[in-house]
Design a protein around this motif. Structure first.
Motif, PDB file in Angstrom:
ATOM      1  N   VAL A  36       0.838  -1.199   0.000  1.00 27.72           N
ATOM      2  CA  VAL A  36       0.000   0.000   0.000  1.00 27.72           C
ATOM      3  C   VAL A  36       0.873   1.249   0.000  1.00 27.72           C
ATOM      4  O   VAL A  36       0.579   2.221  -0.703  1.00 27.72           O
ATOM      5  CB  VAL A  36      -0.975  -0.003   1.204  1.00 27.72           C
ATOM      6  CG1 VAL A  36      -1.712   1.314   1.326  1.00 27.72           C
ATOM      7  CG2 VAL A  36      -1.962  -1.162   1.079  1.00 27.72           C
ATOM      8  N   SER A  37       1.963   1.224   0.751  1.00 25.24           N
ATOM      9  CA  SER A  37       2.838   2.399   0.798  1.00 25.24           C
ATOM     10  C   SER A  37       3.508   2.656  -0.551  1.00 25.24           C
ATOM     11  O   SER A  37       3.651   3.802  -0.974  1.00 25.24           O
ATOM     12  CB  SER A  37       3.892   2.265   1.904  1.00 25.24           C
ATOM     13  OG  SER A  37       4.715   1.150   1.673  1.00 25.24           O
ATOM     14  N   ARG A  38       3.890   1.599  -1.258  1.00 25.60           N
ATOM     15  CA  ARG A  38       4.501   1.754  -2.587  1.00 25.60           C
ATOM     16  C   ARG A  38       3.473   2.311  -3.570  1.00 25.60           C
ATOM     17  O   ARG A  38       3.785   3.193  -4.373  1.00 25.60           O
ATOM     18  CB  ARG A  38       5.042   0.408  -3.072  1.00 25.60           C
ATOM     19  CG  ARG A  38       5.659   0.460  -4.440  1.00 25.60           C
ATOM     20  CD  ARG A  38       7.033   1.115  -4.387  1.00 25.60           C
ATOM     21  NE  ARG A  38       7.624   1.047  -5.707  1.00 25.60           N
ATOM     22  CZ  ARG A  38       8.259   2.057  -6.264  1.00 25.60           C
ATOM     23  NH1 ARG A  38       8.425   3.186  -5.622  1.00 25.60           N
ATOM     24  NH2 ARG A  38       8.762   1.941  -7.459  1.00 25.60           N
ATOM     25  N   LEU A  39       2.240   1.807  -3.518  1.00 23.20           N
ATOM     26  CA  LEU A  39       1.177   2.325  -4.375  1.00 23.20           C
ATOM     27  C   LEU A  39       0.952   3.805  -4.101  1.00 23.20           C
ATOM     28  O   LEU A  39       0.824   4.599  -5.028  1.00 23.20           O
ATOM     29  CB  LEU A  39      -0.123   1.549  -4.174  1.00 23.20           C
ATOM     30  CG  LEU A  39      -1.329   2.105  -4.920  1.00 23.20           C
ATOM     31  CD1 LEU A  39      -1.134   2.051  -6.428  1.00 23.20           C
ATOM     32  CD2 LEU A  39      -2.597   1.369  -4.513  1.00 23.20           C
ATOM     33  N   ALA A  40       0.928   4.191  -2.836  1.00 21.00           N
ATOM     34  CA  ALA A  40       0.715   5.598  -2.475  1.00 21.00           C
ATOM     35  C   ALA A  40       1.817   6.482  -3.065  1.00 21.00           C
ATOM     36  O   ALA A  40       1.538   7.578  -3.558  1.00 21.00           O
ATOM     37  CB  ALA A  40       0.667   5.754  -0.955  1.00 21.00           C
TER      38      ALA A  40
END
Length: 82
Positions: A36-40
């Motif tokens: 999720v952090s990489r997508l953000a």
């Protein structure tokens, strides 16, 4: 090769956004094989690059505000010597 994996991922991301089928941030990250952090970080980068990317909390999907598309293509050709 990692480069092709990244290109495929960005193209899939664009297609899901245009179709309105990303789901929540967690679902979208899972579909892309990302955290999720990489997508953000990718979403913020795309916005910084001018992508009119928004999130609709009612429909639980990312979408482009207006006509927009990201396309990354690689063309591999054998060159002939003359």
């Amino acid at each position: 090769m990692q480069l092709f994996k990244y290109i495929d991922r960005i193209n899939l991301m664009d297609r899901l956004i245009r179709q309105g089928h990303t789901g929540t941030q967690t679902e979208f990250a899972r579909r892309l094989g990302l955290s999720v952090s990489r997508l953000a970080r990718i979403v913020e980068y795309l916005k910084d690059m001018g992508a009119p990317l928004e999130y609709d909390r009612t429909r639980n999907t990312y979408y482009y505000e207006g006509e927009y598309s990201i396309q990354i293509k690689v063309d591999i050709q054998q060159l002939t010597h003359q």
